[in-house]
Design an enzyme around this catalytic site. Structure first.
Site, PDB file in Angstrom:
ATOM      1  N   ARG A  77       0.848  -1.189   0.000  1.00  0.00           N
ATOM      2  CA  ARG A  77       0.000   0.000   0.000  1.00  0.00           C
ATOM      3  C   ARG A  77       0.887   1.244   0.000  1.00  0.00           C
ATOM      4  NH1 ARG A  77      -2.770   2.910   4.689  1.00  0.00           N
ATOM      5  NH2 ARG A  77      -3.718   4.534   3.440  1.00  0.00           N
ATOM      6  N   HIS A 121      -3.173  10.881   0.683  1.00  0.00           N
ATOM      7  CA  HIS A 121      -2.626  10.664   2.019  1.00  0.00           C
ATOM      8  C   HIS A 121      -2.057  12.013   2.473  1.00  0.00           C
ATOM      9  CE1 HIS A 121      -1.206   7.233   4.791  1.00  0.00           C
ATOM     10  NE2 HIS A 121      -0.886   8.350   5.420  1.00  0.00           N
ATOM     11  N   GLU A 166      -7.571   8.261   6.253  1.00  0.00           N
ATOM     12  CA  GLU A 166      -7.833   8.898   7.551  1.00  0.00           C
ATOM     13  C   GLU A 166      -8.390  10.320   7.474  1.00  0.00           C
ATOM     14  OE1 GLU A 166      -4.430   8.516  10.119  1.00  0.00           O
ATOM     15  OE2 GLU A 166      -4.534   6.343  10.117  1.00  0.00           O
ATOM     16  N   ASN A 288      -7.455   1.618   9.783  1.00  0.00           N
ATOM     17  CA  ASN A 288      -6.140   1.864  10.368  1.00  0.00           C
ATOM     18  C   ASN A 288      -6.344   1.895  11.874  1.00  0.00           C
ATOM     19  OD1 ASN A 288      -5.470   2.341   7.701  1.00  0.00           O
ATOM     20  ND2 ASN A 288      -4.818   4.456   7.998  1.00  0.00           N
ATOM     21  N   TYR A 290      -4.498   2.144  15.689  1.00  0.00           N
ATOM     22  CA  TYR A 290      -3.315   2.378  16.520  1.00  0.00           C
ATOM     23  C   TYR A 290      -3.588   2.256  18.008  1.00  0.00           C
ATOM     24  CZ  TYR A 290      -0.770   3.492  12.337  1.00  0.00           C
ATOM     25  OH  TYR A 290      -0.168   3.373  11.122  1.00  0.00           O
ATOM     26  N   GLU A 363      -3.582  -0.278   8.165  1.00  0.00           N
ATOM     27  CA  GLU A 363      -2.379   0.144   8.897  1.00  0.00           C
ATOM     28  C   GLU A 363      -2.441  -0.386  10.319  1.00  0.00           C
ATOM     29  OE1 GLU A 363      -1.462   4.366   9.073  1.00  0.00           O
ATOM     30  OE2 GLU A 363      -1.900   4.624   6.938  1.00  0.00           O
TER      31      GLU A 363
HETATM   32  C1  FCB Z   1      -1.368   7.174  10.605  1.00  0.00           C
HETATM   33  C2  FCB Z   1      -1.026   7.713   9.242  1.00  0.00           C
HETATM   34  C3  FCB Z   1       0.307   7.263   8.738  1.00  0.00           C
HETATM   35  C4  FCB Z   1       1.347   7.166   9.830  1.00  0.00           C
HETATM   36  C5  FCB Z   1       0.824   6.451  11.036  1.00  0.00           C
HETATM   37  C6  FCB Z   1       1.808   6.308  12.157  1.00  0.00           C
HETATM   38  O1  FCB Z   1      -2.274   8.018  11.229  1.00  0.00           O
HETATM   39  O2  FCB Z   1      -1.976   7.323   8.289  1.00  0.00           O
HETATM   40  O3  FCB Z   1       0.688   8.116   7.691  1.00  0.00           O
HETATM   41  O4  FCB Z   1       1.854   8.419  10.112  1.00  0.00           O
HETATM   42  O5  FCB Z   1      -0.319   7.087  11.505  1.00  0.00           O
END
Ligand code: FCB
Length: 456
Positions: A77, A121, A166, A288, A290, A363
């Site tokens: 990607r 992006h 995002e 995505n 985190y 992600e």
């Molecule tokens: C996400 C982004 C990516 C990267 C990660 C750590 O929010 O999409 O570009 O910076 O965080």
């Protein structure tokens, strides 16, 4: 516990984004983006770092594709830089910009890797930002024209398309709080950026399909929002917050409506008609993930506003973020909560049921301040543990019956981490920024073995 078996056709991938890796910002007719402008302003990015060189992927893409091939991923990607393709954001297409991605895509195909392209992006052409960027409406048509140009050139080889990455982060950090480009601190006046990104996404999806492209989705950031306590006020605050950061983005796409009437009423233009475009069916939905967020009711203090990722929250919000306690954190300070990934995909499955297309994790990753390579080795056990735990949590979700079809590690190499610059390292491959030498970390070798076993 033995590592779980993933479905045989599960897609293993790695991800990156143009401004974070390419460099070559003045080459082959590329126009300026908001990130060129933002990084040039003193005090915006840690260490004064910019993406001018980044990992020099623009010139070293062959080496990077070879690393991806040896890693064994089925898909890569990457994002296409809008200002390379349409330097002024609208009007003339820059063929040299398309040529670069044509070469990259060919290189990937030759390596047996499916190209998965993001169209936006975060690198809005500066010329469009000067006219209001995503706060204005004109940009949506320029975005669709850009999608057409890219789709016509690459649609025969790109296997997955994601018009947006995002939109929540662009809205919150770019327009509401101002700690990302274009650095505007509009508070709730940033809401039009939500509607216009989503409308642009719908129009771009239609434009890509008209250009013969298939398998179109999105890469959208999501995570659970946990109330700070069982108190009604905290529970309500968490519900408000999850509406703003999760459902505000996915409900229009997947249900064709905004999650609450007040939000629909706050949006500009013919919202009901626009929602028909926004909800153009998607072939997949990319998450995505985190971290989760803990939110409480705003406390009645006169103290300073809370700070999120370096940005001061505006006063008067009905909620406030609280620390996520009880978990280890990465070197970036983000809590490591693998079960939050399972919870995220579960909450999507529960909310959208048969309206939910197949999911991909587009992600997932972590920043640790790895040591410099010694004898060609970078030990990064913490990153291995991170991906291991998140994949196990994902396997549980799949065992629950949730249709998750792939996992893209963020990121293949260390890169420019936006406002945090180069200090944060998310890569499976270490970058020496003085020499641009690439050194696969232990996590790369771990992933390689994992993919080999799963595939074999
Ligand atoms: C996400 C982004 C990516 C990267 C990660 C750590 O929010 O999409 O570009 O910076 O965080």
């Amino acid at each position: 516990q033995p590592f779980p078996d993933f479905p045989a056709d599960f897609l293993w991938g790695a991800a990156s984004a143009a401004y974070q890796v390419e460099g070559a910002v003045d080459e082959d007719g590329r126009g300026r983006s908001v990130w060129d402008t933002f990084t040039a302003e003193p005090g915006r990015v840690a260490g004064g770092d910019t993406g001018a060189v980044a990992t020099d992927h623009y010139h070293r893409y062959r080496e990077d594709v070879a690393l991806l091939r040896d890693l064994g991923v089925g898909a890569y990607r990457f994002s296409i830089a809008w200002p390379r393709i349409v330097p002024d954001g609208k009007g003339a297409v820059n063929v040299k910009g398309l040529d670069f991605y044509d070469r990259l895509v060919d290189e990937l195909c030759a390596a047996g890797i499916a190209p998965a392209a993001t169209l936006f992006h975060w690198d809005t052409p500066q010329a469009l930002e000067d006219d209001g960027g995503w706060i204005g409406r004109d940009i949506v048509h320029h975005f669709a024209d850009y999608a057409t140009a890219v789709g016509e050139r690459l649609g025969d080889r790109v296997r997955m398309w994601m018009p947006l990455n995002e939109p929540v982060v662009v809205t919150m950090f770019g327009y509401a709080l101002g700690n990302h480009a274009p650095g505007r601190a509009l508070g709730f006046e940033a809401l039009p950026a939500v509607h216009h990104q989503l409308l642009g996404h719908g129009l771009a999806t239609q434009a890509l399909r008209a250009a013969g492209c298939s398998n179109i989705g999105i890469a959208s950031n999501h995570g659970p929002v946990w109330p700070a306590s069982d108190a009604d006020a905290d529970v309500t605050a968490a519900e408000t917050y999850t509406t703003l950061v999760n459902w505000l983005f996915s409900d229009p796409l997947l249900r064709g409506r905004y999650p609450v009437d007040e939000l629909a009423e706050a949006m500009p233009g013919p919202v009901a008609e626009d929602l028909k475009v926004i909800s153009t069916p998607l072939d997949f939905f990319g998450v995505n993930y985190y971290q989760p967020t803990v939110v409480g009711a705003a406390s009645a203090t006169d103290g300073p506003s809370p700070v999120v990722e370096g940005a001061l929250l505006p006063p008067g919000l009905p909620f406030e973020p609280r620390p996520v306690v009880g978990y280890q954190t990465t070197d970036f300070g983000w809590p490591v909560v693998p079960e939050g990934l399972r919870e995220t995909v579960s909450m999507f499955a529960d909310r959208y049921r048969e309206d939910l297309p197949p999911l991909y994790i587009t992600e997932s990753g972590c920043s640790y301040h790895d040591p410099d390579p010694v004898d060609g080795r970078v030990p990064d056990q913490a990153r291995i543990d991170y991906h291991d735990a998140h994949l196990r949590a994902l396997a549980e979700a799949i065992a629950d019956g949730i249709d998750v079809r792939g996992y893209f590690a963020w990121s293949i190499t260390d890169n420019f981490e936006w406002a945090a610059g180069y200090a944060e390292r998310f890569g499976l491959v270490h970058i020496d920024y003085a020499t641009l030498k690439r050194t696969p970390k232990d996590s790369y070798h771990w992933f390689q073995e994992l993919i080999g076993k799963q595939a074999g």
